[in-house]
Design an enzyme around this catalytic site. Structure first.
Site, mmCIF file in Angstrom:
data_model
loop_
_atom_site.group_PDB
_atom_site.id
_atom_site.type_symbol
_atom_site.label_atom_id
_atom_site.label_comp_id
_atom_site.label_asym_id
_atom_site.label_seq_id
_atom_site.Cartn_x
_atom_site.Cartn_y
_atom_site.Cartn_z
ATOM 1 N N CYS A 106 -0.677 4.375 2.148
ATOM 2 C CA CYS A 106 -0.775 4.300 3.617
ATOM 3 C C CYS A 106 -0.301 2.915 4.065
ATOM 4 C CB CYS A 106 -2.164 4.674 4.118
ATOM 5 S SG CYS A 106 -3.598 3.946 3.296
ATOM 6 N N SER A 107 -1.206 2.072 4.553
ATOM 7 C CA SER A 107 -0.751 0.774 5.057
ATOM 8 C C SER A 107 -1.863 -0.267 4.967
ATOM 9 C CB SER A 107 -0.277 0.908 6.504
ATOM 10 O OG SER A 107 -1.296 1.501 7.293
ATOM 11 N N CYS A 108 -2.703 -0.196 3.926
ATOM 12 C CA CYS A 108 -3.842 -1.104 3.796
ATOM 13 C C CYS A 108 -3.377 -2.561 3.772
ATOM 14 C CB CYS A 108 -4.619 -0.776 2.527
ATOM 15 S SG CYS A 108 -5.312 0.889 2.572
ATOM 16 N N CYS A 114 0.885 -1.168 0.000
ATOM 17 C CA CYS A 114 0.000 0.000 0.000
ATOM 18 C C CYS A 114 0.916 1.209 0.000
ATOM 19 C CB CYS A 114 -0.908 0.011 1.229
ATOM 20 S SG CYS A 114 -1.862 1.537 1.377
#
Lengths: 234, 202
Positions: free
Chosen positions: B113-115, B110
């Site tokens: 962000c940090s999905c 991701c």
């Protein structure tokens, strides 16, 4: 043009350091920061796109120097103030001003009715928050279609607003791999229109179309992109 | 509404500068205002520290390896398939499973962000959330794989999935050679978190 979170393809970062264990948290405050963020989200004052945008709105200096959960805390503080949940004066109050109310002094009966209660946690986490919604926007593309992304990776309605088209994939030709159905448009949901949905597609791009120096001619990057980010490619 | 903070100090700067104290101050304030139940925080942490993690994903992968009907279902409708195994929830509402083969290696990132598929893999590891991974995985996945000690043959394509929406991707690694006699439980024990992100081979 862009914000510091949009770092895909950037040069200059060092090696990726694999983990040495499977632990979910490596400091107590990391776990606490995650839990507070989720508990505050359950107050219903913002959505996931609003909260992503809050982190993205950290200054480039803060975004770069902050560790992961510091970014979460920075975004959360901004949201809590922006939505009127807490005041800047309360944030600035500091431990001295707050020590009057220790958690131990607080009877659970004083919990705000909106607050996430311990016995509701499992249900809330299990329920999640699906992002698919009905939409009047008919799908324009099918798997296999050639498409071209928007030339600028920017929110078209709000200057500096939220979008999920990364800069590295702007203005690039790709092909549709699959249609995911109709999903909430983050560009609208982050800015007060929470349920505007449109078709979402997985779109594959050749590495050689994205990068001046692709590693390998066979490689691809796939992104999930909303219909309004795309146009038909000749 | 949110705005850029060129005109004054950002809100977070009003809190203590030490991150652990910053969290504590925020928690104390929110608890004092009745907006956060400390026991709810404990329950959230308990969930992701001990209950929801990569063993869930490993059970899915092992079943896909041993049950052809389930594998087909997983590839057709991963959300429904994993839900039948009891795996659904926050950050896993829309699942897609992608299968590694001799000719195609899948890897998930991701960049924005940090999905990450929480119900199947738990909270993402630090490296997944690092600038280095987010920046480099899309441009030089093979160099990133080398950081994990992985080298792919030149005949194998790499497909990197950048999780830019609410769809979450699970990589089904190739089943290790020599495991023909193993049952699903023994196979699940061979499945690693990094294998299901696509930064490890099994």
């Amino acid at each position: 043009m862009t914000r510091p979170h949009d770092m895909g393809g950037r040069f200059g970062d060092g090696p990726v350091v694999p983990a040495t264990d499977d632990a979910a948290f490596h400091a107590d405050w990391h776990a606490r920061a995650l839990a507070i963020t989720l508990a505050c989200g359950a107050l219903g004052k913002w959505n996931i796109d609003t909260s992503r945008h809050a982190r993205e709105c950290l200054s480039p200096q803060d975004y770069t120097r902050f560790s992961y959960y510091e970014k979460w805390l920075g975004g959360l503080a901004a949201l809590l103030v922006a939505k009127g949940v807490v005041t800047r004066a309360e944030l600035a109050g500091g431990p001295a001003a707050l020590s009057y109310f220790g958690p131990s002094d607080l009877d659970p009966i004083d919990l705000d009715p909106r607050a996430l209660r311990a016995d509701a946690v499992a249900g809330v986490l299990a329920k999640g928050g699906a992002s698919d919604r009905p939409s009047d926007t008919a799908p324009l593309f099918r798997a296999g279609d050639a498409v071209q992304t928007r030339r600028k990776a920017e929110n078209t309605s709000v200057a500096g607003g939220h979008t999920r088209l990364p800069r590295y994939a702007a203005g690039t030709r790709g092909r549709v791999l699959r249609h995911h159905g109709t999903h909430v448009l983050p560009d609208a949901a982050a800015h007060g229109t929470p349920d505007q949905a449109e078709p979402l597609y997985a779109v594959a791009f050749k590495a050689s179309d994205l990068w001046a120096h692709p590693e390998h001619p066979l490689d691809e990057v796939v992104l999930d992109l909303w219909q309004s980010y795309l146009q038909a490619a000749p | 509404m949110l705005h850029d903070h060129s005109d004054h100090h950002p809100d977070h700067a009003l809190l203590p500068s030490d991150p652990a104290l910053r969290v504590k101050a925020l928690e104390t304030l929110l608890v004092a205002k009745g907006l956060v139940d400390p026991a709810a925080l404990d329950a959230i942490i308990e969930t992701y520290a001990y209950k929801i993690g990569p063993r869930n994903g490993a059970a899915v992968v092992a079943r896909a390896w041993t049950d052809p009907d389930f594998r087909a279902y997983l590839l057709r409708d991963a959300t429904a398939a994993v839900r039948e195994m009891g795996f659904y929830g926050r950050q896993g509402e829309h699942m897609v499973a992608v299968e590694n083969t001799a000719d195609l290696h899948n890897m998930v990132v991701c960049t924005l962000c940090s999905c990450y598929p929480w119900p199947l893999l738990g909270i993402p590891p630090d490296w997944y959330k690092s600038d280095a991974y987010r920046a480099r995985a899309v441009r030089e996945p093979r160099a990133v794989l080398a950081d994990f000690g992985v080298s792919l043959p030149a005949t194998c394509a790499v497909r990197v999935w950048d999780s830019t929406a609410e769809v979450r991707y699970l990589v089904i690694p190739q089943r290790p050679l020599g495991t023909e006699g193993l049952g699903a439980d023994a196979l699940a024990a061979r499945v690693t978190r990094d294998g299901m992100i696509g930064t490890a081979l099994l």
